[in-house]
Design an enzyme around this catalytic site. Structure first.
Site: not given
Length: 307
Positions: A132, A157
Site C-alpha cells: 500500500y 495499491k
C-alpha cells in the site's frame, strides 16, 4: 487472481465494544452475494488500527470460512515491524490468500527503509503481498521497482493520488518485470475511489477498492459496470450526484472515511455498531447528508435498472 470490485468490510462491534462475528459473517456473505471480486478484511475500513491480535485472527478466520474459496481473501498487516510480522503469521494460520501491507507505525521512513520493511514482513510467511503506497509509506520509482521484484509482492495499491508519479512507477515496474514474465497488479486505493476511477483507468489502473460497496453495493456495481462499458454519461452522473458529494462530506472530519461507511451500513439494516476511539461517529447533521446522498444514488441505480 483479483478482478471486479474489491470489498473492504467493516468490523462490527457490539454495544459493550467486543467484535460481533455473527454480524461480520452476514456482512461478508452479503458482499459476496452482490458480486465482490475479493474480500480485504481488517484493513483501513475494517479498523485494523483498533484491533487486538486475537480480534484480528477472529475476523480473518471468519472471512475465510464464509468466503469458502469463492473469491480471494486478503488481510491487512502493518504497524510496527514485529506486530506486522505477527499479523502476517496470524493471517496465514487463518487461511488468508494474501496480505495488504499497510504503512509502518508513525515514523516517516525513506524509500530504502520501506523496502527493508516490506522484505521483513513478506519473509514472515509465503503469502502473496500487495504493498500500500500511501500515508507515511511513499515509494519512489526505484524502491517500487525493488519491492515489485520480490517474489511474494504481486501488486501495489495507490492511496496518494499523484498520477504523474504513479504513471512512472507503473512503467518502471512493467519494464523491470518484462523479461521475468511476472504479472503485477495495480489498484486505485484512494478513499471513495470511484471519484477518480476514470483518471486511474487512463493510466491503465482498472482495479479499485470500494468503501461504498459496504453499504450500497447496488451503487458500486452500477458504477463499475458503467465504467467498464464506457458509459460516460452514467459515470459522470453518479460522480456528480453521489460520489463527489460523498467525498466532500468525508473530508469534513478526519476518520469519516470509516465512520460514515459504518453509519451507512447500519442505516441499510445491519447493526455493525460505531467506530472505536480515536475515530468518532458522524454528527446528526452529517448523517442527514449521508442518508440523502445514499437515497439519491440508489434512486439513480433503480432508474437505470428499469431502462
Amino acid at each position: 487472481m483479483l478482478e471486479g470490485v474489491q470489498f473492504f468490510p467493516v468490523t462490527p462491534f457490539t454495544p459493550n465494544g467486543s467484535i460481533n462475528l455473527e454480524v461480520f459473517a452476514e456482512h461478508v456473505r452479503t458482499g459476496l452475494d452482490h458480486g465482490a471480486g475479493g474480500v480485504f478484511v481488517a484493513c483501513g475500513t475494517g479498523e485494523f488500527h483498533a484491533l487486538s491480535l486475537e480480534e484480528y485472527a477472529q475476523v480473518v478466520r471468519t472471512a475465510v470460512e464464509v468466503t469458502a474459496g469463492r473469491v480471494p481473501v486478503f488481510a491487512g498487516a502493518g504497524g510496527t515491524l514485529p506486530f506486522a510480522q505477527q499479523f502476517a503469521r496470524l493471517a496465514h494460520e487463518a487461511g488468508a490468500d494474501g496480505l495488504l501491507l499497510l504503512p509502518p507505525y508513525l515514523v516517516q521512513a525513506p524509500p530504502a527503509g520501506l523496502v527493508a520493511y516490506t522484505k521483513a514482513v513478506a519473509s514472515a510467511t509465503d503469502l502473496p503481498v500487495i504493498v500500500y503506497h500511501r500515508g507515511n509509506a511513499r515509494f519512489d520509482v526505484a524502491s517500487a521497482v525493488e519491492v515489485a521484484r520480490l517474489p511474494q509482492v504481486i501488486g501495489l495499491k495507490d492511496g496518494f493520488g499523484d498520477l504523474e508519479l504513479l504513471s512512472r512507477i507503473i512503467l518502471g515496474i512493467r519494464s523491470a518485470l518484462e523479461d521475468d514474465g511476472k504479472s503485477f497488479l495495480f489498484f486505485n486505493g484512494l478513499p471513495t475511489a470511484e471519484a477518480t476511477v476514470p483518471a486511474y483507468r487512463g493510466i491503465g489502473v482498472e482495479l479499485y477498492s470500494s468503501a461504498v460497496f459496504c453499504f450500497a453495493p447496488e451503487i458500486s456495481m452500477t458504477f463499475h459496470r458503467a465504467a467498464a462499458a464506457g458509459d460516460t454519461a452514467l459515470v459522470e452522473r453518479l460522480q456528480h450526484e453521489f460520489f463527489h458529494p460523498l467525498a466532500a462530506l468525508r473530508d469534513l472530519v478526519p476518520g469519516y472515511a470509516v465512520s460514515l461507511v459504518k453509519a451507512a451500513v447500519r442505516r441499510r439494516g445491519l447493526d455493525v455498531g460505531g467506530v472505536r476511539a480515536p475515530l468518532v461517529d458522524p454528527s446528526p447533521e452529517h448523517l442527514e447528508v449521508l442518508y440523502r446522498l445514499t437515497d439519491t444514488g440508489l434512486a439513480i441505480c433503480a432508474h437505470e435498472a428499469l431502462r
